[in-house]
Design an enzyme around this catalytic site. Structure first.
Site, short mmCIF file in Angstrom:
data_model
loop_
_atom_site.label_atom_id
_atom_site.label_comp_id
_atom_site.label_asym_id
_atom_site.label_seq_id
_atom_site.Cartn_x
_atom_site.Cartn_y
_atom_site.Cartn_z
N LYS A 1 16.22 66.58 39.19
CA LYS A 1 15.85 65.90 40.44
C LYS A 1 15.82 64.37 40.34
O LYS A 1 16.16 63.67 41.27
CB LYS A 1 14.47 66.37 40.91
N ARG B 1 -4.89 59.78 33.02
CA ARG B 1 -5.23 58.86 34.11
C ARG B 1 -4.08 57.91 34.47
O ARG B 1 -3.84 57.61 35.64
CB ARG B 1 -6.48 58.07 33.70
N ASN C 1 -6.04 63.31 37.51
CA ASN C 1 -5.06 63.88 36.58
C ASN C 1 -5.61 63.78 35.18
O ASN C 1 -6.34 62.84 34.85
CB ASN C 1 -3.74 63.08 36.69
N ASP D 1 14.72 58.21 53.06
CA ASP D 1 13.52 57.42 52.77
C ASP D 1 12.55 58.17 51.84
O ASP D 1 12.01 57.59 50.89
CB ASP D 1 12.85 57.10 54.12
N GLY E 1 5.79 65.36 38.85
CA GLY E 1 6.87 65.23 39.84
C GLY E 1 6.49 65.83 41.18
O GLY E 1 6.70 65.21 42.24
N ASP F 1 11.09 68.42 49.58
CA ASP F 1 9.83 68.98 49.04
C ASP F 1 8.61 68.52 49.84
O ASP F 1 7.68 69.30 50.06
CB ASP F 1 9.64 68.58 47.57
P1 ATR Z 1 5.94 69.11 38.06
O1 ATR Z 1 7.29 68.51 38.25
O2 ATR Z 1 5.90 70.59 38.33
O3 ATR Z 1 4.87 68.38 38.79
P2 ATR Z 1 5.21 67.78 35.60
O4 ATR Z 1 5.85 66.54 36.12
O5 ATR Z 1 5.47 68.18 34.19
O6 ATR Z 1 5.63 69.03 36.49
O7 ATR Z 1 3.62 67.65 35.85
C1 ATR Z 1 2.72 68.62 35.42
C2 ATR Z 1 1.30 68.25 35.89
O8 ATR Z 1 0.41 69.29 35.43
C3 ATR Z 1 0.78 66.96 35.33
O9 ATR Z 1 -0.12 66.37 36.24
C4 ATR Z 1 0.01 67.44 34.07
O10 ATR Z 1 -0.98 66.57 33.62
P3 ATR Z 1 -0.64 65.37 32.58
O11 ATR Z 1 -0.02 64.29 33.41
O12 ATR Z 1 -1.93 65.00 31.98
O13 ATR Z 1 0.33 65.96 31.58
C5 ATR Z 1 -0.61 68.69 34.62
N1 ATR Z 1 -1.00 69.62 33.56
C6 ATR Z 1 -0.19 70.44 32.83
N2 ATR Z 1 -0.91 71.18 31.95
C7 ATR Z 1 -2.21 70.79 32.12
C8 ATR Z 1 -3.45 71.17 31.51
N3 ATR Z 1 -3.51 72.10 30.53
N4 ATR Z 1 -4.60 70.59 31.93
C9 ATR Z 1 -4.57 69.65 32.92
N5 ATR Z 1 -3.42 69.25 33.53
C10 ATR Z 1 -2.28 69.81 33.15
#
Ligand code: ATR
Length: 276
Positions: A71, A158, A155, A83, A134, A107
Site C-alpha cells: 500500500k 508513543r 499506542n 486527497d 497503517g 479504507d
Molecule cells: P496495520 O497496517 O494493520 O495497522 P501495523 O502498521 O503493523 O499494522 O500496526 C500494528 C499496530 O498494532 C501498531 O499500533 C502496534 O503497536 P506498535 O506501534 O507499538 O508496534 C500495535 N500492536 C501490535 N501488537 C501489539 C501488542 N502486543 N501490544 C500493543 N500494541 C500492539
C-alpha cells in the site's frame, strides 16, 4: 461462469495474498450485476511491484487492490492520487482508466461508512483510537473528516502516535498506561491494533468507566466478535464489528472500476464469513 475474449479482469496484489477475502467479495458482485469480469488474487513480491503495475495496465487489467506490504510502496508508481490517499500515505486501489494509474485510498471511506450505516445519533465529540499503524492512519483521517472534536490516540510505541497526530488538528497523544481519563470521556472507541486477532493476545480496556452511550468498534474481523467487542457488550455498550470496513472499502473500489455502487447485504456478509 463463461470466460472469453471480452472478459475483463481485476485483482488484489499482496505478498502473501492467499488469505485475502477480496476475490469472494468482488466476484460475488460481478456475478450479481452481470459484469463480464473476474477478480484474481495476484501474489507479487515487493521487489517486483514496479514491473507488475505497468504490465497489468498493458494487459488491459481494469484495476487492482493493494494489500500488505504494497500500500505504501506503490505510491511513487502512481500518476495521480486522491486527497485521502495522499494524507494517509497509502493507496489500496488503482484504476487503470484512460492509460493512467489513478490511486485511491478507500479504507477511510470503508471504515466510516461501516459506522454510519450501523449507527444513529453518534456524538462526535471525543474518539479514542488505539494503535498507530497503517490502518490507524485511515481511521484518523476518517474521524477528522467526520467532524470529531477530539481524537485521542494511544499506542504502545508513543513516537508512532505522535507521527499519526500530524494527520489531524484535532488529534492528541495519550499515554497507553493512563487511559482512564480518555475512556471516561470517549463517545467512540476504535481498536486498530492486531490485539484480539485470532492467535494474538486480547485487548482489554477498563470499559466500566465508559459513558453508557459510548460506541465500541474494532477493525479486526477474525474473529468477528473480538474479546474487546465481547467485553463491551457485556458492559451494555453498542458495538460494530470490523467486517463492514472490509466490505465498504471494496464497495468503493468496485465503484471506481465498474461505475456501480454494489450492495453490502446479508448474503455477502454470510458468503465472506463462510470463506473466512
Ligand atoms: P496495520 O497496517 O494493520 O495497522 P501495523 O502498521 O503493523 O499494522 O500496526 C500494528 C499496530 O498494532 C501498531 O499500533 C502496534 O503497536 P506498535 O506501534 O507499538 O508496534 C500495535 N500492536 C501490535 N501488537 C501489539 C501488542 N502486543 N501490544 C500493543 N500494541 C500492539
Amino acid at each position: 461462469m463463461k470466460i472469453d475474449g471480452k472478459t475483463r479482469f481485476a485483482g488484489v496484489i499482496g505478498w502473501p495474498v492467499n488469505h485475502s477475502l477480496s476475490p469472494v467479495i468482488h466476484n460475488h458482485w460481478c456475478k450479481k450485476y452481470g459484469i463480464d469480469a473476474v477478480y484474481l488474487p495476484l501474489p507479487v513480491q515487493p521487489e517486483n511491484l514496479s514491473e507488475v503495475i505497468p504490465a497489468l495496465a498493458k494487459m488491459g487489467c481494469v484495476g487492482v487492490n493493494l494489500t500488505i506490504p504494497h500500500k505504501e510502496l506503490v505510491l511513487p508508481l502512481i500518476d495521480a492520487v486522491d486527497d485521502v490517499a495522499l494524507r494517509v500515505g497509502a493507496v489500496n486501489t488503482i484504476d487503470f482508466k484512460s492509460g493512467k494509474y489513478w490511486g485511491y485510498n478507500t479504507d477511510a471511506y470503508g471504515f466510516w461508512h461501516n459506522i454510519e450505516e450501523n449507527t444513529r445519533d453518534l456524538r462526535k465529540d471525543t474518539a479514542l483510537v488505539i494503535g498507530a499503524g497503517g490502518a490507524a492512519r485511515a481511521v484518523v483521517c476518517a474521524l477528522h473528516d467526520a467532524g470529531f472534536q477530539h481524537i485521542l490516540i494511544m499506542n504502545r510505541t508513543r513516537e508512532k502516535a505522535e507521527i499519526l497526530c500530524k494527520l489531524s488538528s484535532q488529534a492528541k497523544v495519550i499515554e497507553w498506561d493512563i487511559a482512564t481519563n480518555a475512556l471516561e470521556k470517549a463517545d467512540f472507541i476504535v481498536n486498530t491494533t492486531s490485539l484480539g486477532m485470532k492467535g494474538e493476545q486480547p485487548l482489554t480496556l477498563a470499559l466500566e468507566k465508559c459513558k453508557d452511550n459510548c460506541l465500541v468498534t474494532d477493525i479486526v474481523y477474525t474473529p468477528i466478535a473480538t474479546p474487546l467487542l465481547q467485553q463491551a457488550e457485556e458492559r451494555g455498550l453498542a458495538t460494530i464489528n470490523g467486517l463492514g470496513m472490509l466490505l465498504y472499502q471494496a464497495q468503493k473500489a468496485f465503484h471506481h472500476w465498474f461505475g456501480i455502487l454494489p450492495d453490502v447485504d446479508e448474503t455477502l456478509r454470510r458468503l465472506v464469513l463462510i470463506k473466512e
